[in-house]
Scaffold this motif. Structure first.
Motif, PDB file in Angstrom:
ATOM      1  N   LEU A 164       0.631  -1.266   0.113  1.00 59.53           N
ATOM      2  CA  LEU A 164      -0.046  -0.118  -0.075  1.00 59.53           C
ATOM      3  C   LEU A 164       0.779   1.257   0.041  1.00 59.53           C
ATOM      4  N   SER A 165       1.930   1.287   0.601  1.00 56.89           N
ATOM      5  CA  SER A 165       2.768   2.472   0.729  1.00 56.89           C
ATOM      6  C   SER A 165       3.308   2.727  -0.557  1.00 56.89           C
ATOM      7  N   THR A 166       3.747   1.576  -1.160  1.00 56.87           N
ATOM      8  CA  THR A 166       4.204   1.808  -2.665  1.00 56.87           C
ATOM      9  C   THR A 166       3.434   2.478  -3.529  1.00 56.87           C
ATOM     10  N   VAL A 167       1.924   2.340  -3.413  1.00 58.56           N
ATOM     11  CA  VAL A 167       0.998   2.755  -4.134  1.00 58.56           C
ATOM     12  C   VAL A 167       0.843   4.342  -3.817  1.00 58.56           C
ATOM     13  N   TYR A 168       0.992   4.505  -2.642  1.00 60.81           N
ATOM     14  CA  TYR A 168       0.907   5.709  -2.355  1.00 60.81           C
ATOM     15  C   TYR A 168       1.831   6.802  -2.716  1.00 60.81           C
ATOM     16  N   ARG A 169       3.289   6.127  -2.686  1.00 62.91           N
ATOM     17  CA  ARG A 169       4.342   7.028  -3.218  1.00 62.91           C
ATOM     18  C   ARG A 169       4.501   7.013  -4.748  1.00 62.91           C
ATOM     19  N   ALA A 170       3.878   5.875  -5.391  1.00 63.72           N
ATOM     20  CA  ALA A 170       3.804   6.136  -6.754  1.00 63.72           C
ATOM     21  C   ALA A 170       2.934   7.370  -7.212  1.00 63.72           C
ATOM     22  N   LEU A 171       1.988   7.237  -6.522  1.00 65.94           N
ATOM     23  CA  LEU A 171       0.919   8.220  -6.895  1.00 65.94           C
ATOM     24  C   LEU A 171       1.254   9.773  -6.558  1.00 65.94           C
ATOM     25  N   ARG A 172       2.012   9.749  -5.435  1.00 66.53           N
ATOM     26  CA  ARG A 172       2.678  10.955  -5.204  1.00 66.53           C
ATOM     27  C   ARG A 172       3.568  11.372  -6.053  1.00 66.53           C
ATOM     28  N   ASP A 173       4.364  10.628  -6.590  1.00 67.51           N
ATOM     29  CA  ASP A 173       5.198  10.929  -7.614  1.00 67.51           C
ATOM     30  C   ASP A 173       4.646  11.560  -9.073  1.00 67.51           C
ATOM     31  N   LEU A 174       3.747  10.738  -9.199  1.00 68.91           N
ATOM     32  CA  LEU A 174       2.837  10.821 -10.529  1.00 68.91           C
ATOM     33  C   LEU A 174       2.237  12.121 -10.531  1.00 68.91           C
ATOM     34  N   GLU A 175       1.622  12.493  -9.298  1.00 69.66           N
ATOM     35  CA  GLU A 175       1.131  13.882  -9.177  1.00 69.66           C
ATOM     36  C   GLU A 175       2.107  15.176  -9.325  1.00 69.66           C
ATOM     37  N   ARG A 176       3.359  14.949  -8.821  1.00 65.52           N
ATOM     38  CA  ARG A 176       4.396  15.688  -8.681  1.00 65.52           C
ATOM     39  C   ARG A 176       4.718  16.052 -10.051  1.00 65.52           C
ATOM     40  N   ALA A 177       4.875  15.150 -10.956  1.00 63.13           N
ATOM     41  CA  ALA A 177       5.266  14.981 -12.336  1.00 63.13           C
ATOM     42  C   ALA A 177       4.216  15.587 -13.230  1.00 63.13           C
ATOM     43  N   GLY A 178       3.088  16.049 -12.562  1.00 63.99           N
ATOM     44  CA  GLY A 178       1.892  16.244 -13.442  1.00 63.99           C
ATOM     45  C   GLY A 178       1.365  15.235 -14.341  1.00 63.99           C
ATOM     46  N   ARG A 179       1.348  13.961 -14.177  1.00 63.41           N
ATOM     47  CA  ARG A 179       0.820  13.166 -14.643  1.00 63.41           C
ATOM     48  C   ARG A 179      -0.510  12.501 -14.342  1.00 63.41           C
ATOM     49  N   VAL A 180      -0.947  13.049 -13.117  1.00 64.01           N
ATOM     50  CA  VAL A 180      -2.372  12.534 -12.795  1.00 64.01           C
ATOM     51  C   VAL A 180      -3.264  13.884 -12.212  1.00 64.01           C
ATOM     52  N   ASP A 181      -4.324  13.850 -12.082  1.00 63.44           N
ATOM     53  CA  ASP A 181      -5.147  14.789 -11.583  1.00 63.44           C
ATOM     54  C   ASP A 181      -5.697  14.222 -10.270  1.00 63.44           C
ATOM     55  N   VAL A 182      -5.931  15.076  -9.456  1.00 59.79           N
ATOM     56  CA  VAL A 182      -6.256  14.767  -7.886  1.00 59.79           C
ATOM     57  C   VAL A 182      -7.590  15.650  -7.558  1.00 59.79           C
ATOM     58  N   VAL A 183      -8.535  14.815  -7.171  1.00 61.12           N
ATOM     59  CA  VAL A 183      -9.660  15.644  -6.327  1.00 61.12           C
ATOM     60  C   VAL A 183      -9.948  15.029  -4.959  1.00 61.12           C
ATOM     61  N   ARG A 184     -10.546  15.513  -4.229  1.00 63.36           N
ATOM     62  CA  ARG A 184     -11.255  14.974  -2.831  1.00 63.36           C
ATOM     63  C   ARG A 184     -12.713  14.781  -2.998  1.00 63.36           C
ATOM     64  N   ASP A 185     -12.934  13.668  -2.526  1.00 60.80           N
ATOM     65  CA  ASP A 185     -14.304  13.391  -2.497  1.00 60.80           C
ATOM     66  C   ASP A 185     -14.757  14.175  -1.176  1.00 60.80           C
ATOM     67  N   GLU A 186     -16.166  13.753  -0.889  1.00 60.10           N
ATOM     68  CA  GLU A 186     -16.845  14.468   0.171  1.00 60.10           C
ATOM     69  C   GLU A 186     -16.282  14.105   1.582  1.00 60.10           C
ATOM     70  N   ALA A 187     -15.839  13.069   1.446  1.00 58.14           N
ATOM     71  CA  ALA A 187     -15.226  12.392   2.842  1.00 58.14           C
ATOM     72  C   ALA A 187     -13.811  12.845   2.974  1.00 58.14           C
ATOM     73  N   GLY A 188     -13.161  13.634   1.875  1.00 54.11           N
ATOM     74  CA  GLY A 188     -11.848  14.227   2.069  1.00 54.11           C
ATOM     75  C   GLY A 188     -10.447  13.168   1.606  1.00 54.11           C
ATOM     76  N   GLU A 189     -11.137  12.075   1.185  1.00 48.72           N
ATOM     77  CA  GLU A 189     -10.429  10.947   0.609  1.00 48.72           C
ATOM     78  C   GLU A 189      -9.934  11.655  -0.812  1.00 48.72           C
ATOM     79  N   ARG A 190      -8.411  11.329  -1.205  1.00 48.79           N
ATOM     80  CA  ARG A 190      -7.874  11.510  -2.302  1.00 48.79           C
ATOM     81  C   ARG A 190      -8.001  10.832  -3.721  1.00 48.79           C
ATOM     82  N   LEU A 191      -8.557  11.110  -4.649  1.00 44.82           N
ATOM     83  CA  LEU A 191      -8.879  10.279  -5.665  1.00 44.82           C
ATOM     84  C   LEU A 191      -8.132  10.800  -6.976  1.00 44.82           C
TER      85      LEU A 191
END
Lengths: 131, 131
Positions: free
Chosen positions: B41-68
DNA sequence: ACTCGTAATGGGATCCATTTTCATATAGCC
DNA sequence: GGCTATATGAAAATGGATCCCATTACGAGT
């Protein structure tokens, strides 16, 4: 609509209004306690939740995902430009966005369309400090 | 920029892309494991963080505050209309908002202005289901 | 003013997404 | 193959927000 008017709820709203800017629930709690107004943290959260439901406060999330609250101005403004450094916020005239959101909603075939708009930047005062 | 190309990172990006919609890190993790692709699971989080930094993914928050997360389309679109019921999303043509944000930023005396715009509603398919 | 039912309180427990830790594994260069 | 900085992953830590529940107190009715 509001439920009972307790000392605690009145205090939460009063201190929040005095802040004039976005504050987190925790921060607000500290301010209350510091001002010798004993209130439980859960009560602060509950008061803010109720105020939000009643449309009396606007809510944004900071970069950490923490929720920040600010009383909604009488003119109904709901969108803000917030300084990422010091947190100061100013309401925005967002008619353009409002109309755009409405149009997109109407054309999309989606119903009950809601929108979120947030701008953030570094305010003039903070820019000066770093120069 | 990217770091090393590991089996795990490649898988995260591949499965995320296959989703074609916003997914949470946890959901993505389940999909990977279910597909017999063992990843922490940590690896998934890290991969997503890096993709976000690289501008390869968009991120939103759902009503619960979870990041999508959702891979950013090639055309660079960054704003979406998302169904609150089923989660399906469609990119939006947001030129109007883009220009508005730029203008507000320029007039405000704030620097490094960034903006967030999210629309949500109930999509046609979901409305039908509830009728 | 008094009583009473009900909603509100508070502080600790709990939840849960995300981050961190750290020992181990491995990509990628010589 | 050997080396080393980087990546991994399981478990623990973090921290905001919510829940639980025994206790308190608002405020309507009298």
């Amino acid at each position: 609509m509001g439920g009972r008017l307790t000392r605690q709820r009145a205090s939460v709203l009063r201190v929040l209004t005095a802040c004039q800017d976005f504050v987190s629930a925790q921060e607000l709690h500290v301010r209350l306690v510091t001002a010798d107004i004993p209130v439980g943290l859960s009560t602060v959260y509950r008061a803010l939740r109720d105020l939000e439901r009643a449309g009396r406060v606007d809510v944004v999330r900071d970069e950490a995902g923490e929720r920040l609250y600010r009383p909604r101005p009488a003119d109904g403004h709901r969108h803000y430009l917030i300084c990422r450094r010091c947190g100061r916020s100013r309401p925005l005239d967002s008619d353009v966005v409002e109309r755009w959101a409405e149009r997109v909603g109407a054309e999309s075939g989606y119903s009950a369309v809601e929108h979120t708009v947030e701008l953030s930047g570094i305010c003039g005062r903070c820019t000066g400090l770093c120069a």
